[in-house]
Design a protein around this motif. Structure first.
Motif, PDB file in Angstrom:
ATOM      1  N   ASN A 193       0.826  -1.204   0.000  1.00  0.00           N
ATOM      2  CA  ASN A 193       0.000   0.000   0.000  1.00  0.00           C
ATOM      3  C   ASN A 193       0.864   1.259   0.000  1.00  0.00           C
ATOM      4  OD1 ASN A 193      -2.650   1.281   0.224  1.00  0.00           O
ATOM      5  ND2 ASN A 193      -1.967   1.902   2.255  1.00  0.00           N
ATOM      6  N   ALA A 194       1.933   1.245   0.802  1.00  0.00           N
ATOM      7  CA  ALA A 194       2.848   2.388   0.838  1.00  0.00           C
ATOM      8  C   ALA A 194       3.551   2.577  -0.508  1.00  0.00           C
ATOM      9  CB  ALA A 194       3.885   2.189   1.946  1.00  0.00           C
ATOM     10  N   VAL A 195       3.925   1.470  -1.144  1.00  0.00           N
ATOM     11  CA  VAL A 195       4.585   1.540  -2.451  1.00  0.00           C
ATOM     12  C   VAL A 195       3.641   2.133  -3.494  1.00  0.00           C
ATOM     13  CG1 VAL A 195       5.423   0.118  -4.361  1.00  0.00           C
ATOM     14  CG2 VAL A 195       6.250  -0.302  -2.043  1.00  0.00           C
ATOM     15  N   LEU A 196       2.391   1.706  -3.498  1.00  0.00           N
ATOM     16  CA  LEU A 196       1.417   2.242  -4.452  1.00  0.00           C
ATOM     17  C   LEU A 196       1.204   3.737  -4.241  1.00  0.00           C
ATOM     18  CD1 LEU A 196      -1.391  -0.481  -4.719  1.00  0.00           C
ATOM     19  CD2 LEU A 196       0.123   0.330  -6.532  1.00  0.00           C
ATOM     20  N   PHE A 197       1.083   4.149  -2.997  1.00  0.00           N
ATOM     21  CA  PHE A 197       0.877   5.570  -2.695  1.00  0.00           C
ATOM     22  C   PHE A 197       2.086   6.394  -3.126  1.00  0.00           C
ATOM     23  CE2 PHE A 197       1.047   9.313   0.019  1.00  0.00           C
ATOM     24  CZ  PHE A 197      -0.241   9.810  -0.121  1.00  0.00           C
ATOM     25  N   SER A 198       3.279   5.915  -2.799  1.00  0.00           N
ATOM     26  CA  SER A 198       4.500   6.638  -3.146  1.00  0.00           C
ATOM     27  C   SER A 198       4.671   6.714  -4.661  1.00  0.00           C
ATOM     28  CB  SER A 198       5.707   5.950  -2.517  1.00  0.00           C
ATOM     29  OG  SER A 198       6.914   6.565  -2.914  1.00  0.00           O
ATOM     30  N   GLY A 199       4.491   5.586  -5.348  1.00  0.00           N
ATOM     31  CA  GLY A 199       4.648   5.579  -6.801  1.00  0.00           C
ATOM     32  C   GLY A 199       3.631   6.453  -7.486  1.00  0.00           C
ATOM     33  N   SER A 200       2.394   6.455  -6.993  1.00  0.00           N
ATOM     34  CA  SER A 200       1.358   7.309  -7.586  1.00  0.00           C
ATOM     35  C   SER A 200       1.708   8.782  -7.414  1.00  0.00           C
ATOM     36  CB  SER A 200       0.002   7.003  -6.943  1.00  0.00           C
ATOM     37  OG  SER A 200      -0.361   5.649  -7.157  1.00  0.00           O
ATOM     38  N   THR A 201       2.293   9.109  -6.275  1.00  0.00           N
ATOM     39  CA  THR A 201       2.728  10.487  -6.037  1.00  0.00           C
ATOM     40  C   THR A 201       3.812  10.895  -7.035  1.00  0.00           C
ATOM     41  OG1 THR A 201       2.245  10.252  -3.682  1.00  0.00           O
ATOM     42  CG2 THR A 201       3.662  12.077  -4.330  1.00  0.00           C
ATOM     43  N   VAL A 202       4.742   9.990  -7.297  1.00  0.00           N
ATOM     44  CA  VAL A 202       5.796  10.263  -8.277  1.00  0.00           C
ATOM     45  C   VAL A 202       5.182  10.480  -9.670  1.00  0.00           C
ATOM     46  CG1 VAL A 202       7.824   9.329  -9.451  1.00  0.00           C
ATOM     47  CG2 VAL A 202       7.542   9.006  -6.984  1.00  0.00           C
ATOM     48  N   LEU A 203       4.223   9.640 -10.036  1.00  0.00           N
ATOM     49  CA  LEU A 203       3.568   9.775 -11.342  1.00  0.00           C
ATOM     50  C   LEU A 203       2.894  11.140 -11.480  1.00  0.00           C
ATOM     51  CD1 LEU A 203       1.915   6.266 -11.863  1.00  0.00           C
ATOM     52  CD2 LEU A 203       3.706   7.292 -13.255  1.00  0.00           C
ATOM     53  N   ILE A 204       2.160  11.556 -10.459  1.00  0.00           N
ATOM     54  CA  ILE A 204       1.467  12.836 -10.519  1.00  0.00           C
ATOM     55  C   ILE A 204       2.468  13.990 -10.588  1.00  0.00           C
ATOM     56  CG2 ILE A 204      -0.064  14.392  -9.249  1.00  0.00           C
ATOM     57  CD1 ILE A 204      -1.419  11.881  -8.096  1.00  0.00           C
ATOM     58  N   SER A 205       3.543  13.891  -9.820  1.00  0.00           N
ATOM     59  CA  SER A 205       4.550  14.966  -9.804  1.00  0.00           C
ATOM     60  C   SER A 205       5.235  15.110 -11.153  1.00  0.00           C
ATOM     61  CB  SER A 205       5.582  14.685  -8.712  1.00  0.00           C
ATOM     62  OG  SER A 205       4.975  14.597  -7.440  1.00  0.00           O
ATOM     63  N   VAL A 206       5.650  13.982 -11.719  1.00  0.00           N
ATOM     64  CA  VAL A 206       6.380  14.022 -12.985  1.00  0.00           C
ATOM     65  C   VAL A 206       5.485  14.474 -14.132  1.00  0.00           C
ATOM     66  CG1 VAL A 206       7.627  12.610 -14.664  1.00  0.00           C
ATOM     67  CG2 VAL A 206       8.022  12.280 -12.231  1.00  0.00           C
ATOM     68  N   SER A 207       4.189  14.201 -14.039  1.00  0.00           N
ATOM     69  CA  SER A 207       3.279  14.604 -15.116  1.00  0.00           C
ATOM     70  C   SER A 207       3.250  16.114 -15.298  1.00  0.00           C
ATOM     71  CB  SER A 207       1.867  14.081 -14.839  1.00  0.00           C
ATOM     72  OG  SER A 207       1.314  14.701 -13.681  1.00  0.00           O
ATOM     73  N   GLY A 208       3.663  16.847 -14.268  1.00  0.00           N
ATOM     74  CA  GLY A 208       3.713  18.303 -14.391  1.00  0.00           C
ATOM     75  C   GLY A 208       4.668  18.796 -15.450  1.00  0.00           C
ATOM     76  N   LEU A 209       5.651  17.962 -15.822  1.00  0.00           N
ATOM     77  CA  LEU A 209       6.600  18.369 -16.866  1.00  0.00           C
ATOM     78  C   LEU A 209       5.927  18.501 -18.224  1.00  0.00           C
ATOM     79  CD1 LEU A 209       9.773  16.256 -15.948  1.00  0.00           C
ATOM     80  CD2 LEU A 209       9.447  18.717 -15.686  1.00  0.00           C
ATOM     81  N   PHE A 210       4.750  17.893 -18.397  1.00  0.00           N
ATOM     82  CA  PHE A 210       4.033  18.038 -19.659  1.00  0.00           C
ATOM     83  C   PHE A 210       3.580  19.480 -19.887  1.00  0.00           C
ATOM     84  CE2 PHE A 210       3.388  13.374 -19.526  1.00  0.00           C
ATOM     85  CZ  PHE A 210       3.765  13.084 -20.827  1.00  0.00           C
ATOM     86  N   LEU A 211       3.536  20.280 -18.825  1.00  0.00           N
ATOM     87  CA  LEU A 211       3.137  21.675 -18.959  1.00  0.00           C
ATOM     88  C   LEU A 211       4.244  22.528 -19.560  1.00  0.00           C
ATOM     89  CD1 LEU A 211       1.323  22.156 -15.515  1.00  0.00           C
ATOM     90  CD2 LEU A 211       0.301  21.648 -17.743  1.00  0.00           C
ATOM     91  N   VAL A 212       5.489  22.031 -19.544  1.00  0.00           N
ATOM     92  CA  VAL A 212       6.610  22.771 -20.106  1.00  0.00           C
ATOM     93  C   VAL A 212       6.568  22.641 -21.631  1.00  0.00           C
ATOM     94  CG1 VAL A 212       9.111  23.034 -20.157  1.00  0.00           C
ATOM     95  CG2 VAL A 212       7.961  22.303 -18.055  1.00  0.00           C
ATOM     96  N   GLN A 213       6.592  23.768 -22.317  1.00  0.00           N
ATOM     97  CA  GLN A 213       6.465  23.768 -23.776  1.00  0.00           C
ATOM     98  C   GLN A 213       7.800  23.471 -24.453  1.00  0.00           C
ATOM     99  OE1 GLN A 213       3.464  24.164 -25.422  1.00  0.00           O
ATOM    100  NE2 GLN A 213       2.599  24.080 -23.382  1.00  0.00           N
ATOM    101  N   ALA A 214       8.373  22.321 -24.127  1.00  0.00           N
ATOM    102  CA  ALA A 214       9.637  21.914 -24.733  1.00  0.00           C
ATOM    103  C   ALA A 214       9.641  20.396 -24.882  1.00  0.00           C
ATOM    104  CB  ALA A 214      10.826  22.369 -23.886  1.00  0.00           C
TER     105      ALA A 214
END
Length: 419
Positions: A289-310
């Motif tokens: 459960n901790a692994v799923l929560f941590s990994g999901s947090t990483v996924l959401i955080s990294v998805s923010g790079l899609f906002l960079v226009q490069a």
């Protein structure tokens, strides 16, 4: 809600442990397909692009491609150099002519300007030992990157004694960086994996338990690169994606698997070796459960790079997200299945002097409990000192100078870097 989630994970872990053969077989098929797609991912790697989507330069390039038949070409340079000969020597002049002819024979070259075409010797050094042949390259970024090594090979075939001909430019440097990075990553893995194994041996004390996190990390990389190879049919990936995915894939794969294996050994000690599926289920309901929560947090955080226009950042974001998603899938399917197969054999092949007891630890008497109580007795003092240390460490960031490095220093020994 949390109890239901953990109960579902516990049932899922028990199912994976009792149906381990089918889980392992399914992942075997996936890994085989991923291995077949690995070369495709390597071929899709391109050098770092400094383009910014929607910028004036991007709109101008698009306009040129629409309005002119030839489109935008890249200006590259063939550097002709000698330590002994000069522009006045016939051998040096012959080297220039043959290099220009070799470039002209390639269909990817659209224009050539040799030193004799330039006014006032603009393409010749003051001492006459270095000359430039300007070439215009056509095609998209990937085509030009494939052209650069081919053109350098043609130049190597026509070189004159004591004269070198080196192709340099954006595509040539990108191709050299891709080749150099493959070598660097292989070297880093040959050093890092043994060190990780030593650390895991100290943590677990047995070869089987220590080897499982490494196995999961490697399987994460193979599957991730295979998935990216499939995606490369519709998009290309920046050269740095390979390095970032390798770093995070191994790190997270080893880290998360370490949590799960540690918890499994504790649960196995509690329920006994006769009820392995129960131990696996309890492990997935807690550490999983901790692994799923941590990994999901990483996924959401990294998805923010899609906002960079490069494209370079979006490419890296996609690569990391694929690697993390695959790591989560492995941790919640294949890993429980392997734990179910191993059972008490997780403690096999003990290392003398490093083997540790699996008996439950009295948390209240542990070193970490004592440390926590010490911190809580003086929270303001310790918190303030830690905050001050962090601020002091961050001060140099105020003088941080940002820029774009094409990687020429890393490939200085290659023809592109030397040129």
């Amino acid at each position: 809600m949390r109890t239901n989630a953990q109960s579902a994970l516990q049932r899922w872990g028990m199912w994976c442990a009792t149906h381990a053969r089918w889980v392992v077989l399914g992942w075997g098929v996936v890994l085989t397909a991923a291995a077949l797609l690995l070369p495709r991912f390597a071929e899709s790697l391109s050098g770092s692009s400094i383009a910014v989507s929607g910028s004036e330069s991007a709109r101008t390039e698009q306009l040129l491609e629409q309005e002119f038949d030839r489109g935008v070409t890249e200006d590259a340079i063939i550097v002709i150099a000698s330590e002994r000969l000069t522009m006045r020597d016939s051998e040096f002049q012959r080297a220039i002519s043959e290099a220009a002819q070799a470039a002209d024979d390639d269909p990817g070259v659209t224009s050539i300007s040799d030193p004799w075409d330039a006014p006032s010797g603009e393409q010749v050094s003051e001492d006459g030992r270095t000359a430039q042949v300007l070439v215009g390259l056509t095609g998209d970024e990937r085509e030009r990157q494939e052209l650069a090594p081919r053109l350098q090979t043609a130049l190597d075939a026509v070189q004159v004694d004591d004269v070198t001909a080196s192709l340099t430019g954006s595509s040539a440097l990108n191709a050299a960086v891709v080749e150099q990075q493959d070598s660097d990553i292989a070297r880093a893995e040959s050093i890092g994996l043994p060190i990780a194994l030593v650390v895991l041996l100290v943590a677990f004390g047995t070869l089987v338990a220590a080897g499982l996190p490494l196995l999961l990390g490697v399987l994460t990389l193979v599957t991730a690169f295979g998935a990216l190879g499939a995606l490369s049919f519709v998009t290309s990936f920046d050269v740095f994606v390979q390095a970032v995915v390798t770093m995070l894939g191994l790190a997270l794969g080893i880290d998360y698997c370490l949590f799960v294996v540690t918890r499994f050994r504790e649960e196995l000690a509690r329920v006994g070796p006769s009820n392995i599926p129960e131990a696996v289920g309890r492990t997935l309901a807690t550490a999983g459960n901790a692994v799923l929560f941590s990994g999901s947090t990483v996924l959401i955080s990294v998805s923010g790079l899609f906002l960079v226009q490069a494209p370079v950042f979006r490419s890296m974001s996609l690569g990391v997200m694929v690697a993390v998603a695959i790591m989560l899938a492995l941790s919640t399917t294949l890993l429980p299945a392997l734990l179910g197969v191993l059972g008490r054999r997780i403690d096999s092949l003990k290392v003398p002097g490093l083997a540790r007891s699996r008996a439950p630890v009295d948390i209240e008497k542990s070193w970490w409990a004592r440390w926590t109580r010490a911190v809580l007795r003086r929270p303001v003092v310790i918190g303030g000192a830690t905050g001050a240390a962090l601020i002091l460490a961050a001060v140099p960031a105020l003088g941080l100078k940002l820029g774009f490095d094409v990687g020429a220093d890393a490939v200085s020994e290659s023809p592109a870097g030397a040129g």
